[in-house]
Design an enzyme around this catalytic site. Structure first.
Site, PDB file in Angstrom:
ATOM      1  N   LYS A 186      -4.186  -6.311  -4.173  1.00 23.51           N
ATOM      2  CA  LYS A 186      -5.424  -6.351  -4.950  1.00 23.51           C
ATOM      3  C   LYS A 186      -5.723  -7.782  -5.418  1.00 23.51           C
ATOM      4  O   LYS A 186      -4.904  -8.673  -5.240  1.00 23.51           O
ATOM      5  CB  LYS A 186      -5.307  -5.415  -6.158  1.00 23.51           C
TER       6      LYS A 186
HETATM    7  C1  LIG Z   1      -8.472   3.280  -3.361  1.00 20.94           C
HETATM    8  C2  LIG Z   1      -7.073   3.266  -3.900  1.00 20.94           C
HETATM    9  N1  LIG Z   1      -6.708   4.156  -4.826  1.00 20.94           N
HETATM   10  C3  LIG Z   1      -5.469   4.179  -5.346  1.00 20.94           C
HETATM   11  C4  LIG Z   1      -4.521   3.281  -4.946  1.00 20.94           C
HETATM   12  C5  LIG Z   1      -3.150   3.364  -5.522  1.00 20.94           C
HETATM   13  O1  LIG Z   1      -2.842   2.217  -6.255  1.00 20.94           O
HETATM   14  P1  LIG Z   1      -1.328   1.950  -6.732  1.00 20.94           P
HETATM   15  O2  LIG Z   1      -0.606   1.405  -5.542  1.00 20.94           O
HETATM   16  O3  LIG Z   1      -1.485   0.933  -7.830  1.00 20.94           O
HETATM   17  O4  LIG Z   1      -0.798   3.229  -7.216  1.00 20.94           O
HETATM   18  C6  LIG Z   1      -4.848   2.315  -3.985  1.00 20.94           C
HETATM   19  C7  LIG Z   1      -3.832   1.349  -3.538  1.00 20.94           C
HETATM   20  O5  LIG Z   1      -3.915   0.725  -2.537  1.00 20.94           O
HETATM   21  C8  LIG Z   1      -6.152   2.314  -3.437  1.00 20.94           C
HETATM   22  O6  LIG Z   1      -6.512   1.429  -2.511  1.00 20.94           O
END
Ligand SMILES: Cc1ncc(COP(=O)(O)O)c(C=O)c1O
Length: 383
Positions: A186
């Protein structure tokens, strides 16, 4: 040459801030966590921000805080990272997977509205790879049909949206809650980490309790009290606490964020300028209400292109250029075979199969970007 898909932007500043936390002994839920929450809330324009361990846990808590659980349905695009739908299952609700708009890859409001049943409690739009979803249409559906709107803003810190009152940052929030990720893919990272933003104090304090074992007092309140505090556990909850080191890293990242967004937008504009003439490629579409942070730059390959998407990815890798397949579709994954059997979503399936993400990171040099542009042009241009 080795050009990665992305690269986190970290330097001595984060090292210094993390070292300070370690020296202080406040390694979890201390002052840095609160400071990170306040800085983040001020940046996106939200009244409250609550830090957690990931966006997946943020989404889970968002659903619980809004009272969504067993027997409830939540509408979500299938074309998104699997964690979005997993969080709905973690809350014991049912994900109802719907189509995306073929140009933005964001949830199609009509498809979302068509999927509403008496059990539907919420819509969970995803601001796909940083491109804001059509929130005006989705909020209108939410208001008309009495549904909560939870924004999966995992990739969207720094993205902007215009809902008729001028540009504002994603996360203000316009829905009930917005959830962000600080995974290294990110714009800003804390290694792992997540944040929820919301506008009311009651929801924020419930989220703080849910992340902290359901405890009635925070660690900070207990440690700074000059009276003995007897805590209570008012509900069965979780340990989704962000550490002080992560928050310190996040504060260092927040100092850089404006520059990171600007650099990504500049690089994205340069890709758009130099790739525009390749007929076989469709470049990112920008709706008039959205300004992406370009967490990823996604290109779509025409079905009659000189090579397939996967061949193109391999050719680029042979030249030291990493790419990734476009956004996945959840309904085609084995984990969802029993949950959504025989579901077909042709728009999402085609979009997922024909897209790829190309390298983009703020430190990318002109010669690295030129190498990507040359490789794509050389492989796809019909001479
Ligand atoms: C659209 C979306 N939602 C949720 C997530 C989950 O994030 P995390 O890895 O911080 O749990 C991601 C991670 O890539 C994502 O791209």
């Amino acid at each position: 040459m080795n050009i990665p898909i992305t690269r986190p932007y970290l330097d001595e500043r984060e090292q210094e801030l993390v070292a300070e936390v370690i020296a202080s002994g406040w390694v979890t839920q201390g002052p840095r966590v609160e400071e990170f929450e306040q800085t983040f809330a001020a940046y996106v324009g939200a009244a409250h921000a609550v830090a957690v361990t990931s966006c997946t846990t943020a989404l889970h808590l968002a659903l619980l805080a809004l009272g969504i659980g067993s027997g409830d349905e939540v509408i979500v695009p299938s074309m998104t990272f699997i964690a979005t739908a997993n969080a709905i299952l973690h809350a014991r609700a049912t994900p109802v997977l719907v189509e995306v708009d073929p140009r933005t890859y964001n949830i199609d409001p009509q498809s979302a509205e068509d999927a509403i049943t008496p059990r539907t409690k919420a819509i969970m739009p995803v601001h796909q790879i940083g491109m804001p979803a059509d929130m005006a249409a989705l909020l209108d559906i939410g208001a008309r049909r009495g549904l909560k709107v939870i924004e999966d803003a995992a990739c969207a810190v720094g993205s902007e949206i215009d809902l008729g009152d001028g540009w504002e940052r994603v996360g203000r929030p316009r829905g009930d809650l917005a959830c962000f990720s600080f995974h290294p893919r990110k714009l800003i990272t804390t290694g792992e980490g997540g944040m929820l933003t919301c506008s009311d104090e009651r929801t924020a304090s419930r989220l703080r309790r849910l992340r902290h074992h359901g405890m009635s007092v925070s660690d900070r309140a207990r440690h700074s009290s000059d009276r003995v505090v007897a805590e209570e556990y008012v509900e069965v909850a979780f340990n989704y606490r962000m550490t002080g080191m992560q928050a310190a890293m996040g504060l260092g990242q927040m100092e850089k964020l404006a520059g990171l967004v600007e650099a990504r937008r500049r690089l994205a504009a340069r890709y758009t300028e130099h790739l525009a003439d390749i007929e076989a490629l469709t470049l990112p579409f920008r709706p008039r209400y959205a300004r992406s942070n370009y967490q990823s730059y996604c290109v779509r390959l025409a079905p009659d292109a000189p090579c397939s998407r996967d061949e193109l990815m391999q050719k680029l890798l042979d030249r030291g250029i990493s790419t990734r397949r476009g956004i996945m579709t959840i309904h085609r994954e084995p984990a969802y075979a029993d949950i959504r059997p025989r579901l077909e979503l042709p728009i999402s399936e085609r979009a997922s199969d024909e897209t790829l993400l190309i390298p983009l990171y703020p430190q990318m040099t002109t010669s690295e970007q030129d190498a990507v542009i040359r490789a794509l042009t050389g492989r796809l241009s019909v001479v």
